[in-house]
Scaffold this motif. Structure first.
Motif, PDB file in Angstrom:
ATOM      1  N   UNK A 138     -16.097 -15.023  17.785  1.00 46.87           N
ATOM      2  CA  UNK A 138     -15.980 -13.590  17.530  1.00 46.87           C
ATOM      3  C   UNK A 138     -16.281 -12.791  18.786  1.00 46.87           C
ATOM      4  N   UNK A 139     -17.253 -13.264  19.536  1.00 44.53           N
ATOM      5  CA  UNK A 139     -17.620 -12.554  20.759  1.00 44.53           C
ATOM      6  C   UNK A 139     -16.475 -12.581  21.778  1.00 44.53           C
ATOM      7  N   UNK A 140     -15.904 -13.776  21.947  1.00 47.84           N
ATOM      8  CA  UNK A 140     -14.819 -13.856  22.929  1.00 47.84           C
ATOM      9  C   UNK A 140     -13.598 -13.078  22.425  1.00 47.84           C
ATOM     10  N   UNK A 141     -13.447 -13.025  21.106  1.00 48.34           N
ATOM     11  CA  UNK A 141     -12.342 -12.250  20.535  1.00 48.34           C
ATOM     12  C   UNK A 141     -12.525 -10.767  20.835  1.00 48.34           C
ATOM     13  N   UNK A 142     -13.773 -10.323  20.755  1.00 43.18           N
ATOM     14  CA  UNK A 142     -14.037  -8.914  21.041  1.00 43.18           C
ATOM     15  C   UNK A 142     -13.750  -8.601  22.514  1.00 43.18           C
ATOM     16  N   UNK A 143     -14.119  -9.537  23.379  1.00 44.81           N
ATOM     17  CA  UNK A 143     -13.832  -9.328  24.801  1.00 44.81           C
ATOM     18  C   UNK A 143     -12.329  -9.232  25.041  1.00 44.81           C
ATOM     19  N   UNK A 144     -11.603 -10.051  24.299  1.00 41.98           N
ATOM     20  CA  UNK A 144     -10.161 -10.105  24.517  1.00 41.98           C
ATOM     21  C   UNK A 144      -9.451  -8.865  23.959  1.00 41.98           C
ATOM     22  N   UNK A 145      -9.839  -8.462  22.759  1.00 39.64           N
ATOM     23  CA  UNK A 145      -9.060  -7.434  22.068  1.00 39.64           C
ATOM     24  C   UNK A 145      -9.811  -6.129  21.849  1.00 39.64           C
ATOM     25  N   UNK A 146     -11.128  -6.151  22.035  1.00 39.00           N
ATOM     26  CA  UNK A 146     -11.888  -4.938  21.780  1.00 39.00           C
ATOM     27  C   UNK A 146     -12.252  -4.752  20.316  1.00 39.00           C
ATOM     28  N   UNK A 147     -11.818  -5.672  19.481  1.00 35.42           N
ATOM     29  CA  UNK A 147     -12.122  -5.564  18.055  1.00 35.42           C
ATOM     30  C   UNK A 147     -13.434  -6.290  17.756  1.00 35.42           C
ATOM     31  N   UNK A 148     -14.389  -5.543  17.212  1.00 29.34           N
ATOM     32  CA  UNK A 148     -15.670  -6.177  16.906  1.00 29.34           C
ATOM     33  C   UNK A 148     -15.567  -6.952  15.593  1.00 29.34           C
ATOM     34  N   UNK A 149     -16.095  -8.170  15.594  1.00 28.14           N
ATOM     35  CA  UNK A 149     -16.093  -8.989  14.380  1.00 28.14           C
ATOM     36  C   UNK A 149     -17.517  -9.420  14.085  1.00 28.14           C
ATOM     37  N   UNK A 150     -17.958  -9.149  12.856  1.00 26.76           N
ATOM     38  CA  UNK A 150     -19.319  -9.513  12.481  1.00 26.76           C
ATOM     39  C   UNK A 150     -19.254 -10.677  11.507  1.00 26.76           C
ATOM     40  N   UNK A 151     -19.937 -11.761  11.846  1.00 27.07           N
ATOM     41  CA  UNK A 151     -19.959 -12.931  10.964  1.00 27.07           C
ATOM     42  C   UNK A 151     -21.272 -12.930  10.194  1.00 27.07           C
ATOM     43  N   UNK A 152     -21.166 -12.991   8.889  1.00 21.07           N
ATOM     44  CA  UNK A 152     -22.378 -13.065   8.073  1.00 21.07           C
ATOM     45  C   UNK A 152     -22.304 -14.376   7.302  1.00 21.07           C
ATOM     46  N   UNK A 153     -23.170 -15.299   7.634  1.00 16.01           N
ATOM     47  CA  UNK A 153     -23.059 -16.616   7.016  1.00 16.01           C
ATOM     48  C   UNK A 153     -24.054 -16.787   5.883  1.00 16.01           C
ATOM     49  N   UNK A 154     -23.557 -17.232   4.749  1.00 12.23           N
ATOM     50  CA  UNK A 154     -24.430 -17.554   3.628  1.00 12.23           C
ATOM     51  C   UNK A 154     -24.384 -19.058   3.453  1.00 12.23           C
ATOM     52  N   UNK A 155     -25.454 -19.614   2.984  1.00 10.86           N
ATOM     53  CA  UNK A 155     -25.423 -21.054   2.769  1.00 10.86           C
ATOM     54  C   UNK A 155     -26.810 -21.573   2.533  1.00 10.86           C
ATOM     55  N   UNK A 156     -26.941 -22.866   2.512  1.00 12.95           N
ATOM     56  CA  UNK A 156     -28.243 -23.457   2.268  1.00 12.95           C
ATOM     57  C   UNK A 156     -28.767 -23.092   0.897  1.00 12.95           C
ATOM     58  N   UNK A 157     -27.919 -23.201  -0.097  1.00  8.87           N
ATOM     59  CA  UNK A 157     -28.375 -22.987  -1.467  1.00  8.87           C
ATOM     60  C   UNK A 157     -28.251 -21.558  -1.959  1.00  8.87           C
ATOM     61  N   UNK A 158     -27.708 -20.669  -1.143  1.00  9.48           N
ATOM     62  CA  UNK A 158     -27.517 -19.304  -1.620  1.00  9.48           C
ATOM     63  C   UNK A 158     -26.339 -19.279  -2.599  1.00  9.48           C
ATOM     64  N   UNK A 159     -26.509 -18.551  -3.669  1.00  2.82           N
ATOM     65  CA  UNK A 159     -25.430 -18.403  -4.626  1.00  2.82           C
ATOM     66  C   UNK A 159     -24.450 -17.371  -4.075  1.00  2.82           C
ATOM     67  N   UNK A 160     -23.388 -17.869  -3.437  1.00  3.31           N
ATOM     68  CA  UNK A 160     -22.481 -16.988  -2.695  1.00  3.31           C
ATOM     69  C   UNK A 160     -21.785 -15.992  -3.625  1.00  3.31           C
ATOM     70  N   UNK A 161     -21.310 -16.507  -4.764  1.00  7.88           N
ATOM     71  CA  UNK A 161     -20.634 -15.609  -5.689  1.00  7.88           C
ATOM     72  C   UNK A 161     -21.545 -14.491  -6.166  1.00  7.88           C
TER      73      UNK A 161
END
Lengths: 436, 352
Positions: free
Chosen positions: A65-88
């Protein structure tokens, strides 16, 4: 009078303090991450926000995402859920709080039903025509972006098989497995192993391995990828008794030659450790164990063989996309999301990220980057040869493994059921569950 | 002079009514903005300003009930917070149990359908029974252990403060962590101590016993603390008088101490009852419902208590409405059982 004024002032402050909680929604978009989410997600208005369900690839995605932002100027935020979190559950909370991410993960037909009204049609995208693993809605529209292919069967320790003089390529039917298991069992001391295979069937924690994964072979093995014969029967509460009978024989074989302690009380870690330390020849897990292998200093060669339970030959393994990303159709940055997905799927950086960094297999035919981890390589050869079956088990009624069929597998593993009782009880459990 | 005062009051009244009206309009406006999906960033401020105006107006209005208004105003923050976090969700929960809610939205009212389905499902009835059995045993074991420990910690034994802290300690560890640690102990440690034995967690009855053990071990220390305070609050003069009359230790314990601290028993039994009934974290971490048991030729999860059953219905089966229905019934049962217990115990208490 002064006292009165003080009282009013205090009351007003308290009131204001209670009310501001309701009003400040607009300023804090995306900041309500829970304790166990991995990322900070302070996003400005134009940033696109992705809820990723695979916490293992959090770092790699963020780097991309960081390199994508450098390339295109579009900010991308990754929010990761996991490790037993009920994603739904978390996503439902986000929706209720008007805090939906621009893209979110979903895991198959059940989740699709929940979220169908919030998904954008992605059929026109460039990547959609380059993969057979995209999630398609009933009307044929592509709504899910595949980011990986995972596959499983019975993973073997190639060194042990070689020492025992067994060719893994020949393990394509019941008789071959029976002969191989008997031979290895007879040479246990020579080979320095405790048991032939490492299987875990405890219903509280390992239901997914038995009642989803292993049972998945009953639903898909030997069928074309779009052939839904057995899953359709299951949805109506019916089973093919002859096929299920052969499946029961094979499962019995697996359980009989498995390490008894791990079989009835082992966790995923126990199961994996047993095999990774070279104490068994087989383990019933797939290529997702690749990242764990270095922890156990695994140096032996390994590969994946099909759980070929039928009398006739079935040479393919079950491989499919474990979950997909959907684009939220009421988001403000739909076009930016589409551009990002295209870049991730088709650009070299994107392919590098998914294949090299994350250690996964690209679902895209145009991908030229080759995987490096042993099981990914093994799986890739099946995918390239078109020798795979679909994960029909993801279309089973939600929660059936955890609430109904997982128990039957456990009872079978504990030896409380014989073959016919297993078939009867499994059929009854499926019929009961679908009737509910 | 009197005229001026009256005029003053009139002005004041008009002013405060004006304040209330304007405040009310502002609130309505802000709510309208929110409902209509406007992203106007001032809507929170408008809402707050409106609410403040209403409060000011109510406060300033000239009336005899002034004190009552002030009381209500001071109670407001607490009542508001309680309503938002408890009352509203509770009412919504009951409402959702009559619909086909999916966690996102509902499309129709299904009447009592959820309730009928719930009582027809075997897993729910089974988990009700097993929870009841667990509650009875757990209540007995925890209270027995806690009371014995409390007697130990109030006797003249050396280092009783150390014991008190030590017994209380397990309660400070979170249930999930504790559950996984004990799962390891049952699966690995016990099986190597009694070499060759299968893990307790693979037998339906022993698995229930395993949860009982951990639950008692965890909770007895906490209840012990309450018993300790109870034992210490028994008046010394009565104990001395009984000593003079020749009562031995057992008679003192059963005839004096225990009746004198009957209210402590009420509290402790209530706490253990409610806690055992609501048992979730240990259940989830130690067994997660396993092992299975064959009941009438069908498999059931032998240690799936009610709270876990509700959780699995909502999360694993993705049936939020049905899970909500089970939760409502769970609440009703729990309320009936615990209120009955308190009613009976209260009758036995001694007035000081």
């Amino acid at each position: 009078m002064k006292k009165r004024f003080l009282a009013v002032a205090l009351a007003c402050t308290m009131m204001a303090a209670t009310m501001t909680g309701c009003g400040s929604k607009a300023d804090s978009t995306g900041s309500s991450t829970e304790g166990n989410t991995a990322s900070e997600s302070e996003a400005s208005g134009d940033a696109i926000r992705i809820v990723n369900g695979k916490i293992e690839i959090d770092k790699q995605l963020k780097a991309f995402a960081e390199s994508y932002e450098e390339k295109t100027g579009q900010e991308v935020v990754i929010e990761s859920l996991g490790g037993g979190v009920d994603i739904n559950g978390t996503l439902k909370g986000y929706l209720a709080a008007d805090n939906m991410p621009d893209m979110f993960v979903f895991g198959g037909a059940g989740d699709y039903k929940t979220w169908a009204d919030y998904m954008t049609d992605l059929s026109e995208e460039e990547w959609a025509s380059q993969t057979e693993f995209a999630f398609k809605a009933e009307d044929g529209k592509t709504v899910g972006f595949p980011y990986a292919v995972e596959g499983y069967g019975i993973t073997y320790n190639a060194a042990i098989l070689e020492q025992a003089g067994i060719d893994p390529a020949g393990l394509t039917n019941y008789d071959a497995y029976k002969a191989a298991f008997e031979k290895i069992d007879g040479m246990k001391e020579e080979l320095g192993i405790d048991a032939v295979c490492s299987v875990a069937a405890e219903s509280g924690q390992m239901y997914w391995s038995t009642a989803n994964h292993i049972f998945g072979y009953y639903l898909s093995a030997g069928l074309e990828r779009d052939d839904t014969t057995y899953i359709d029967m299951l949805k109506e509460g019916k089973v093919d008794e002859k096929r299920l009978g052969e499946f029961a024989d094979f499962t019995k074989l697996l359980f009989d030659y498995a390490d008894p302690t791990v079989l009835i009380s082992g966790t995923y870690d126990d199961q994996l450790a047993l095999w990774a330390q070279g104490k068994t020849a087989f383990v019933t897990q797939g290529n997702w164990i690749d990242p764990s292998l270095p922890t156990y200093n695994v140096e032996f060669a390994c590969g994946i063989a099909p759980l070929a339970f039928l009398q006739e030959d079935t040479a393919g393994v079950l491989a499919d996309c474990p979950s997909w990303w959907a684009v939220y159709n009421e988001g403000k940055n739909i076009d930016a999301c589409k551009a990002f997905l295209n870049d991730l799927a088709t650009s070299e950086e994107g392919q590098n990220c998914l294949v090299k960094e994350c250690g996964m297999i690209s679902p895209y035919t145009t991908c030229t980057v080759e995987p490096e981890t042993p099981l990914a390589v093994a799986l890739k050869s099946y995918v390239d040869a078109g020798n795979t079956y679909a994960w029909q088990w993801t279309k089973m009624p939600e929660g059936i493994a955890q609430n109904a069929t997982g128990s039957v597998f456990e009872l079978y593993a504990r030896g409380e059921l014989d073959r016919d009782e297993f078939v009867a009880m499994l059929s009854a459990a499926i019929a009961d569950y679908t009737a509910q | 002079m009197k005229g001026v005062k009256k005029l003053n009051i009139n002005v004041k009244r008009t002013l405060s009514i004006l304040e209330i009206t304007v405040g009310f309009i502002l609130i309505c406006f802000a709510l309208y903005l929110d409902v209509s999906g406007s992203e106007h960033s001032m809507r929170g401020t408008i809402l707050t300003a409106g609410a403040l105006l209403v409060i000011l107006g109510v406060y300033c209005i000239p009336t005899r009930k002034h004190r009552a208004i002030v009381n209500v105003l001071f109670l407001f923050p607490l009542v508001f917070a309680f309503a938002v976090t408890v009352l509203v969700p509770f009412a919504l929960g009951i409402f959702y149990s009559f619909t086909n809610w999916t966690g996102i939205r509902f499309t129709e009212f299904v009447g009592l359908d959820n309730y009928i389905r719930m009582f027809r499902s075997r897993d729910y009835v089974y988990s009700f029974v097993i929870t009841f059995i667990f509650t009875v045993f757990n209540m007995f074991l925890v209270n027995l252990a806690a009371f014995s420990l409390a007697l130990l910690c109030t006797s003249n034994v050396r280092g009783k403060n150390f014991y008190r802290a030590a017994f209380f300690l397990p309660n400070l560890i979170g249930g999930i962590v504790l559950g996984y640690v004990w799962q390891f102990i049952f699966n690995k440690v016990f099986t190597s101590i009694f070499a060759g034995s299968a893990s307790m967690l693979t037998d339906p009855n022993l698995a229930l016993l395993a949860i009982l053990m951990v639950s008692t071990w965890q909770y007895a220390g906490y209840i012990m603390m309450i018993y300790v305070t109870g034992l210490q609050s028994v008046p010394k003069d009565i104990l001395e008088a009984s000593g003079v009359d020749g009562a031995n230790r057992w008679i003192t314990l059963f005839k004096i101490k225990m009746p004198m601290m009957a209210n402590t028993f009420t509290v402790c039994i209530f706490l253990t009852l409610v806690n055992s009934f609501k048992q979730f974290d240990l259940n989830l971490a130690i067994t997660n419902g396993a092992p299975s048991r064959i009941l009438g030729l069908k498999p059931v999860s032998s240690t799936e208590f009610m709270a876990l059953n509700i959780y699995k219905t909502a999360i694993a089966k993705n049936e939020y409405a049905l899970g909500q229905t089970k939760a409502v019934v769970f609440f009703v049962i729990l309320a009936i059982v615990s209120l009955t217990q308190v009613y009976i115990s209260k009758k036995k208490e001694v007035e000081m």
